[in-house]
Design an enzyme around this catalytic site. Structure first.
Site, PDB file in Angstrom:
ATOM      1  N   VAL A 156       0.863  -1.178   0.000  1.00 46.51           N
ATOM      2  CA  VAL A 156       0.000   0.000   0.000  1.00 46.51           C
ATOM      3  C   VAL A 156       0.902   1.231   0.000  1.00 46.51           C
ATOM      4  O   VAL A 156       1.819   1.338   0.813  1.00 46.51           O
ATOM      5  CB  VAL A 156      -0.890  -0.002   1.266  1.00 46.51           C
ATOM      6  CG1 VAL A 156      -1.678   1.290   1.378  1.00 46.51           C
ATOM      7  CG2 VAL A 156      -1.821  -1.202   1.256  1.00 46.51           C
ATOM      8  N   CYS A 157       0.660   2.163  -0.918  1.00 49.72           N
ATOM      9  CA  CYS A 157       1.500   3.363  -0.999  1.00 49.72           C
ATOM     10  C   CYS A 157       1.324   4.224   0.246  1.00 49.72           C
ATOM     11  O   CYS A 157       0.205   4.585   0.620  1.00 49.72           O
ATOM     12  CB  CYS A 157       1.134   4.188  -2.230  1.00 49.72           C
ATOM     13  SG  CYS A 157       1.903   5.819  -2.198  1.00 49.72           S
ATOM     14  N   VAL A 158       2.445   4.587   0.857  1.00 48.68           N
ATOM     15  CA  VAL A 158       2.388   5.314   2.132  1.00 48.68           C
ATOM     16  C   VAL A 158       1.757   6.694   1.984  1.00 48.68           C
ATOM     17  O   VAL A 158       0.939   7.100   2.814  1.00 48.68           O
ATOM     18  CB  VAL A 158       3.790   5.394   2.794  1.00 48.68           C
ATOM     19  CG1 VAL A 158       4.784   6.140   1.913  1.00 48.68           C
ATOM     20  CG2 VAL A 158       3.703   6.047   4.168  1.00 48.68           C
ATOM     21  N   ALA A 161      -1.879   6.357   1.393  1.00 44.26           N
ATOM     22  CA  ALA A 161      -2.495   5.797   2.597  1.00 44.26           C
ATOM     23  C   ALA A 161      -2.663   6.860   3.686  1.00 44.26           C
ATOM     24  O   ALA A 161      -3.692   6.915   4.360  1.00 44.26           O
ATOM     25  CB  ALA A 161      -1.656   4.635   3.124  1.00 44.26           C
TER      26      ALA A 161
END
Lengths: 135, 130
Positions: B77-79, B82
């Site tokens: 999941v892209c930080v 997110a």
């Protein structure tokens, strides 16, 4: 990771109605660290992303359009804009930001990054890529 | 062949995550490798374990988690995406002063470099979105 791939970031949407343009641009900027052979394409409403004189204050949105001016410094020097997409929207290259880069192979001469090309030519460039990122 | 998958839309409102799941499963069943599944834009919403769909519907998040556990698929999941949308693991929650985390089993939070890397090392990067 010595592999160098041809990568194109395809921008299809207007800048402020959805988050795709802003988050797409973030991928381009992070991607510069990987030293791949990159270019960008602006098609459809994506051409609005690099319009001159964007003012988002009334809409209360973040104006990230100045970030495109930094792309040249990160060796993102080929920004293909589809001629048909401009024409369909009553736009010309004069409506776009005058984005440039300094050509290290030509005594750092300042050159335009934006290349307006027709759909057929863009499709050929697209077909020659290894990786497409669509936003 | 080595595949990576990118998911750009959240669960239930859009078919992107369903299609990506079925594609990933088919790729594995055909004997190919899945290097990574990267969740970006609203796609990060596929990574919350707080999802509670009606019992007569599919559980999109749980399905991804099961795939990760069964096949050791790397779900990232892209930080940045997110943080905007309130998806956090314990480290992220602590770092940003939040009192809870919600990351689902089998997902991990990392940076956009993981997407670029997936594009470089995979034979095919297949994107699911709008």
């Amino acid at each position: 990771m010595p592999t160098v791939k041809k990568m194109m970031y395809v921008n299809r949407r207007a800048p402020h109605g959805t988050g795709y343009a802003l988050e797409g641009l973030e991928v381009v900027l992070i991607g510069t660290a990987f030293e791949q052979e990159v270019c960008m394409a602006f098609i459809g409403d994506g051409v609005y992303q690099i319009m001159q004189g964007q003012d988002t204050r009334a809409a209360g949105m973040k104006n990230f359009s100045p970030t495109y001016k930094a792309l040249g410094d990160y060796d993102v020097t080929r920004l293909y804009v589809e001629q048909e997409s401009l024409s369909e929207r009553g736009l010309s290259v004069d409506d776009l930001m005058p984005l440039t880069y300094e050509d290290e192979d030509d005594d750092w001469a300042e050159k335009p990054s934006v290349q307006v090309i027709v759909r057929k030519e863009l499709s050929q460039i697209m077909a020659a890529q290894d990786v497409l990122f669509n936003f | 062949m080595k595949f990576s998958v990118m998911v750009n839309e959240g669960p239930y409102n859009h078919q992107a995550s369903d299609s990506a799941y079925h594609f990933t499963k088919a790729v594995l069943q055909a004997g190919h490798e899945v290097f990574r599944v990267f969740f970006y834009h609203d796609g990060v919403n596929n990574g919350t374990r707080l999802t509670t769909p009606p019992q007569d519907d599919r559980n999109v998040v749980a399905r991804w988690s099961e795939l990760a556990v069964e096949h050791k698929v790397d779900l990232v999941v892209c930080v940045a995406a997110a943080q905007r949308r309130g998806i956090a693991d314990a480290d992220e929650a602590k770092r940003n002063g939040k009192n809870a985390d919600n990351i689902a089993e089998g997902f991990r939070i990392s940076g956009l470099g993981q997407l670029i890397e997936a594009g470089i090392v995979s034979d095919r990067l297949v994107e699911f979105g709008d």
